[in-house]
Write a protein that holds these residues in place. Structure first.
Motif, PDB file in Angstrom:
ATOM      1  N   ALA A 191       0.942  -1.002  -0.020  1.00  0.00           N
ATOM      2  CA  ALA A 191       0.109   0.074   0.144  1.00  0.00           C
ATOM      3  C   ALA A 191       0.696   1.177  -0.102  1.00  0.00           C
ATOM      4  O   ALA A 191       0.487   2.078  -0.677  1.00  0.00           O
ATOM      5  N   TRP A 192       1.938   1.273   0.769  1.00  0.00           N
ATOM      6  CA  TRP A 192       2.904   2.348   0.947  1.00  0.00           C
ATOM      7  C   TRP A 192       3.532   2.589  -0.569  1.00  0.00           C
ATOM      8  O   TRP A 192       3.564   3.686  -0.935  1.00  0.00           O
ATOM      9  N   GLN A 193       3.827   1.469  -1.140  1.00  0.00           N
ATOM     10  CA  GLN A 193       4.621   1.964  -2.464  1.00  0.00           C
ATOM     11  C   GLN A 193       3.781   2.393  -3.385  1.00  0.00           C
ATOM     12  O   GLN A 193       4.177   3.022  -4.186  1.00  0.00           O
ATOM     13  N   ARG A 194       2.437   1.674  -3.374  1.00  0.00           N
ATOM     14  CA  ARG A 194       1.593   2.240  -4.371  1.00  0.00           C
ATOM     15  C   ARG A 194       1.246   3.801  -4.170  1.00  0.00           C
ATOM     16  O   ARG A 194       1.262   4.774  -5.278  1.00  0.00           O
ATOM     17  N   THR A 195       1.044   4.389  -2.965  1.00  0.00           N
ATOM     18  CA  THR A 195       0.985   5.338  -2.466  1.00  0.00           C
ATOM     19  C   THR A 195       2.025   6.619  -2.985  1.00  0.00           C
ATOM     20  O   THR A 195       1.839   7.558  -3.604  1.00  0.00           O
ATOM     21  N   ARG A 196       3.409   5.911  -2.489  1.00  0.00           N
ATOM     22  CA  ARG A 196       4.521   6.430  -3.076  1.00  0.00           C
ATOM     23  C   ARG A 196       4.804   6.738  -4.536  1.00  0.00           C
ATOM     24  O   ARG A 196       5.014   7.908  -5.026  1.00  0.00           O
TER      25      ARG A 196
END
Length: 204
Positions: A191-196
């Protein structure tokens, strides 16, 4: 929970691992360099006679508690160098299945997404590896940098805990943030990588 330590987690140039004897020199240098920067945010012992143990004793204490299943005391290594710590503690099992994460990072590498990635790695390990349901982070309302971490990761704000923790000679209010496993069905790191990636595309 015994038998879960040691564990090593990594993503790119970031590694979460146990403290090692050879970290001593870098640990002392990083702590000295960041003493003033960390002072308003780090938990302290209200006993005026207490002082933080020297690195060899601290390492033995943390790793000993980890082997007992009480803590996950990670060193944060960035590009091969010691740069901070992330500790998962306050494990609650049974009907709660929760833990609390705390961290600090060398200001010289702050703002590079290291802490959100480290929190995501540790949270995923706790959810998928240990079967926990909830991860909690408590932050002073004035700590803008840490507030950005939980915002980036999608932790929910659960409100103020008054005089929650002793810091720099006084009992300080904290805001509690939490995430449960259902919030991140494919993992917090994903989820964090997608947001980033979306943010990088949007802002170039």
């Amino acid at each position: 929970m015994s038998g879960f330590w040691p564990v090593v987690l990594s993503e790119g140039g970031l590694v979460l691992r146990p403290l090692r004897r050879q970290d001593a020199k870098e640990y002392v240098e990083v702590r000295r360099h960041n003493a003033e920067w960390l002072l308003p945010w780090e938990a302290t012992n209200p006993d005026p006679g207490y002082s933080l143990p020297a690195f060899p004793t601290l390492r033995r204490l943390l790793n000993g508690q980890a082997r007992q299943g009480l803590l996950l005391p990670f060193a944060i290594e960035v590009d091969g160098r010691f740069r901070g710590q992330l500790t998962v503690s306050s494990f609650q099992w049974g009907s709660l299945m929760s833990a609390t994460a705390g961290y600090w990072i060398d200001e010289r590498v702050a703002g590079r997404g290291i802490v959100p990635t480290a929190v995501a790695l540790a949270t995923d390990y706790c959810f998928s590896g240990l079967g926990l349901h909830r991860m909690e982070i408590n932050i002073r309302p004035e700590n803008a940098a840490s507030l950005r971490v939980v915002e980036k990761l999608g932790f929910r704000d659960e409100g103020i805990r008054e005089r929650y923790m002793h810091i720099d000679g006084k009992w300080c209010d904290h805001r509690t943030f939490a995430l449960v496993a259902e919030d991140v069905p494919f993992g917090l790191l994903d989820a964090w990588q997608r947001t980033r990636n979306r943010s990088e595309r949007d802002f170039g």
